[in-house]
Design a protein around this motif. Sequence first.
Motif, PDB file in Angstrom:
ATOM      1  N   PHE A  49      44.202  42.084  22.508  1.00 54.47           N
ATOM      2  CA  PHE A  49      45.056  42.056  23.691  1.00 54.47           C
ATOM      3  C   PHE A  49      44.379  41.310  24.827  1.00 54.47           C
ATOM      4  CE2 PHE A  49      46.811  44.003  27.609  1.00 54.47           C
ATOM      5  CZ  PHE A  49      48.156  43.720  27.411  1.00 54.47           C
ATOM      6  N   PHE A  50      43.096  41.569  25.044  1.00 50.73           N
ATOM      7  CA  PHE A  50      42.344  40.896  26.119  1.00 50.73           C
ATOM      8  C   PHE A  50      40.860  40.990  25.786  1.00 50.73           C
ATOM      9  CE2 PHE A  50      41.241  39.477  30.284  1.00 50.73           C
ATOM     10  CZ  PHE A  50      42.406  38.963  30.862  1.00 50.73           C
ATOM     11  N   ARG A  51      40.158  39.856  26.003  1.00 46.30           N
ATOM     12  CA  ARG A  51      38.710  39.861  25.773  1.00 46.30           C
ATOM     13  C   ARG A  51      38.057  40.794  26.795  1.00 46.30           C
ATOM     14  NH1 ARG A  51      35.024  36.871  23.006  1.00 46.30           N
ATOM     15  NH2 ARG A  51      36.651  35.440  22.256  1.00 46.30           N
ATOM     16  N   ARG A  52      37.249  41.722  26.276  1.00 48.43           N
ATOM     17  CA  ARG A  52      36.738  42.799  27.121  1.00 48.43           C
ATOM     18  C   ARG A  52      35.844  42.297  28.252  1.00 48.43           C
ATOM     19  NH1 ARG A  52      33.982  48.187  24.619  1.00 48.43           N
ATOM     20  NH2 ARG A  52      32.152  46.848  24.451  1.00 48.43           N
ATOM     21  N   GLY A  53      35.011  41.318  27.975  1.00 42.42           N
ATOM     22  CA  GLY A  53      34.111  40.792  29.017  1.00 42.42           C
ATOM     23  C   GLY A  53      34.903  40.188  30.173  1.00 42.42           C
ATOM     24  N   MET A  54      35.970  39.473  29.884  1.00 42.79           N
ATOM     25  CA  MET A  54      36.795  38.863  30.924  1.00 42.79           C
ATOM     26  C   MET A  54      37.589  39.928  31.675  1.00 42.79           C
ATOM     27  SD  MET A  54      38.195  35.509  28.874  1.00 42.79           S
ATOM     28  CE  MET A  54      39.201  35.025  30.265  1.00 42.79           C
ATOM     29  N   LEU A  55      38.015  40.958  30.942  1.00 43.14           N
ATOM     30  CA  LEU A  55      38.793  42.025  31.571  1.00 43.14           C
ATOM     31  C   LEU A  55      37.980  42.724  32.658  1.00 43.14           C
ATOM     32  CD1 LEU A  55      41.310  43.907  31.627  1.00 43.14           C
ATOM     33  CD2 LEU A  55      40.176  45.287  29.871  1.00 43.14           C
ATOM     34  N   GLU A  56      36.727  42.958  32.374  1.00 38.87           N
ATOM     35  CA  GLU A  56      35.905  43.757  33.285  1.00 38.87           C
ATOM     36  C   GLU A  56      35.530  42.999  34.555  1.00 38.87           C
ATOM     37  OE1 GLU A  56      32.719  44.992  30.766  1.00 38.87           O
ATOM     38  OE2 GLU A  56      33.998  46.386  29.626  1.00 38.87           O
ATOM     39  N   THR A  57      35.773  41.700  34.587  1.00 36.84           N
ATOM     40  CA  THR A  57      35.499  40.916  35.803  1.00 36.84           C
ATOM     41  C   THR A  57      36.798  40.364  36.419  1.00 36.84           C
ATOM     42  OG1 THR A  57      35.175  38.909  34.470  1.00 36.84           O
ATOM     43  CG2 THR A  57      33.220  40.242  34.974  1.00 36.84           C
ATOM     44  N   SER A  58      37.931  40.868  35.970  1.00 31.18           N
ATOM     45  CA  SER A  58      39.228  40.329  36.413  1.00 31.18           C
ATOM     46  C   SER A  58      39.863  41.235  37.458  1.00 31.18           C
ATOM     47  CB  SER A  58      40.171  40.194  35.209  1.00 31.18           C
ATOM     48  OG  SER A  58      40.576  41.479  34.765  1.00 31.18           O
ATOM     49  N   ASP A  59      40.982  40.733  37.992  1.00 29.16           N
ATOM     50  CA  ASP A  59      41.746  41.527  38.962  1.00 29.16           C
ATOM     51  C   ASP A  59      42.619  42.596  38.290  1.00 29.16           C
ATOM     52  OD1 ASP A  59      40.827  40.139  41.185  1.00 29.16           O
ATOM     53  OD2 ASP A  59      42.361  38.577  40.998  1.00 29.16           O
ATOM     54  N   TYR A  60      42.588  42.648  36.966  1.00 28.32           N
ATOM     55  CA  TYR A  60      43.360  43.686  36.269  1.00 28.32           C
ATOM     56  C   TYR A  60      42.639  45.037  36.342  1.00 28.32           C
ATOM     57  CZ  TYR A  60      45.581  39.525  34.360  1.00 28.32           C
ATOM     58  OH  TYR A  60      46.221  38.324  34.224  1.00 28.32           O
ATOM     59  N   LEU A  61      41.334  44.982  36.516  1.00 22.69           N
ATOM     60  CA  LEU A  61      40.543  46.202  36.623  1.00 22.69           C
ATOM     61  C   LEU A  61      40.143  46.394  38.073  1.00 22.69           C
ATOM     62  CD1 LEU A  61      39.102  48.534  35.103  1.00 22.69           C
ATOM     63  CD2 LEU A  61      37.104  47.022  34.922  1.00 22.69           C
ATOM     64  N   LYS A  62      40.573  47.502  38.642  1.00 20.15           N
ATOM     65  CA  LYS A  62      40.261  47.786  40.042  1.00 20.15           C
ATOM     66  C   LYS A  62      39.919  49.266  40.182  1.00 20.15           C
ATOM     67  CE  LYS A  62      42.231  47.517  44.708  1.00 20.15           C
ATOM     68  NZ  LYS A  62      43.419  47.180  45.526  1.00 20.15           N
ATOM     69  N   ASP A  63      38.777  49.525  40.810  1.00 16.04           N
ATOM     70  CA  ASP A  63      38.309  50.911  41.002  1.00 16.04           C
ATOM     71  C   ASP A  63      38.244  51.642  39.668  1.00 16.04           C
ATOM     72  OD1 ASP A  63      38.210  50.441  43.743  1.00 16.04           O
ATOM     73  OD2 ASP A  63      40.289  51.109  44.027  1.00 16.04           O
ATOM     74  N   ASP A  64      37.781  50.888  38.631  1.00 18.83           N
ATOM     75  CA  ASP A  64      37.606  51.451  37.285  1.00 18.83           C
ATOM     76  C   ASP A  64      38.936  51.948  36.699  1.00 18.83           C
ATOM     77  OD1 ASP A  64      35.801  51.807  35.206  1.00 18.83           O
ATOM     78  OD2 ASP A  64      35.506  53.931  35.659  1.00 18.83           O
ATOM     79  N   CYS A  65      40.001  51.253  37.102  1.00 24.19           N
ATOM     80  CA  CYS A  65      41.356  51.698  36.701  1.00 24.19           C
ATOM     81  C   CYS A  65      42.159  50.514  36.133  1.00 24.19           C
ATOM     82  CB  CYS A  65      42.080  52.305  37.900  1.00 24.19           C
ATOM     83  SG  CYS A  65      43.809  52.707  37.596  1.00 24.19           S
ATOM     84  N   LEU A  66      42.877  50.749  35.051  1.00 23.70           N
ATOM     85  CA  LEU A  66      43.806  49.785  34.462  1.00 23.70           C
ATOM     86  C   LEU A  66      45.220  50.350  34.524  1.00 23.70           C
ATOM     87  CD1 LEU A  66      41.909  48.729  31.200  1.00 23.70           C
ATOM     88  CD2 LEU A  66      42.216  47.335  33.253  1.00 23.70           C
ATOM     89  N   LYS A  67      46.172  49.456  34.694  1.00 18.87           N
ATOM     90  CA  LYS A  67      47.578  49.886  34.692  1.00 18.87           C
ATOM     91  C   LYS A  67      48.350  49.033  33.694  1.00 18.87           C
ATOM     92  CE  LYS A  67      47.562  51.380  39.524  1.00 18.87           C
ATOM     93  NZ  LYS A  67      48.166  51.212  40.884  1.00 18.87           N
ATOM     94  N   ILE A  68      49.008  49.710  32.779  1.00  9.40           N
ATOM     95  CA  ILE A  68      49.773  49.016  31.735  1.00  9.40           C
ATOM     96  C   ILE A  68      51.232  49.475  31.805  1.00  9.40           C
ATOM     97  CG2 ILE A  68      50.065  48.650  29.256  1.00  9.40           C
ATOM     98  CD1 ILE A  68      47.077  49.234  28.932  1.00  9.40           C
TER      99      ILE A  68
END
Length: 408
Positions: free
Chosen positions: A144-163
Amino acid sequence: MSEPPMITHVSDKNTVGELSPPTSSKSVTDTINGSHRFVIQGYSLAKGMGVGKHIASDTFTVGGHQWAIYFYPDGKNPEDNSAYVSVFIALASEGTDVRALFELTLVDQSGKGKHKVHSHFDRSLESGPYTLKYRGSMWGYKRFFRRGMLETSDYLKDDCLKINCTVGVVRSTIDCSSLHTIQVPDPDIGAHFGMLLENMEGSDIIFNVAGEKFHAHKLVLAARSPVFRSEYFDGQDVDEQEIVVTDMEPEVFKVMLHFVYKDALVEEELEATSTSSAPCISDTVTAKLLSAADRYNLTRLRRLCESHLCKDISVNSVAQILALADRYHATELKTVCLRFAAENLAAVMQSDGFEYLKEHSPSLQSELLKTVAGCEDDCSSGGGKSKSVWAQLSDGGDANGRRVRQRT
């Protein structure tokens, strides 16, 4: 001499059976859509739980089935060595061959709106909707998403993901509106108001027409006629309970009241007094009713009378009907009469009605001249005929140019 051939008419009344009314049906295939937002708080703590291990959302219902979102922090595929996160939508209730469309959206939490969307909606699918065979069947993305890129993206904020997840369950139904109809009765407001007229319940005014009395209701009369409304409600204090009508026959007044209450005419009465049985067109109930419609400004009644009189237009009657139409502001009927008279001028000029028109309505004669001119303009090759027609109108000649002896 041979006998004439015998012609026998054979009725085909029984050769054709009764036809059943045509039927139709329509199959409608669409989707029942529903959405669910899955918030994953504490993403960093979920990492390391192991490949193939997931965090599940609460179940939600769409299209009669339950669903759940599965998020795999370390991925679902062992070959990827936890390089990707995986997201799937699972059928969480019993069901077989459930067909559905799906959409998964990873929310951009920066406010820029650059969400990552994987969707079946609003695009053509070569193999159609996805089919889930049984409970636990899933659709989604192992990568679904490369984990390394996810952890430095704007999709992850305050250790939170929203799907966000949208499910569209496919269903096929038969359009019941084509198979089952409910018959709506014809409008009956006229019948109800007609009962008021017949039983005189609640009447508050009486019309005395040549000694015959008619009970009525001011509100009904005012609603139907601006003349009645002006008389009863527009600032005039009318206290009379009985009004004497001196310029109308009881039979005509009765038909007019019937129309006011029921919005319909008694055709039998009009046909019984048509021009075929009355010596003069102005003596018919229809002509007198046209006068009543004009007096009380009953626009629809006037048009009904025009329509009825239009059927009686002939060479002998058109002049009389034209005079009536002009007198009672029946514009549609007047136009038809002028056109008919212009097209049949030679014959009309020899009628008694035309003599009456010349003596009593010279203005109509002038209008007829203009109509004749209009008819001639419509004929591209009628120059010779046009001259003789003008001569007929001015000299009293017939269509062949002969003089017509004036009646005395």
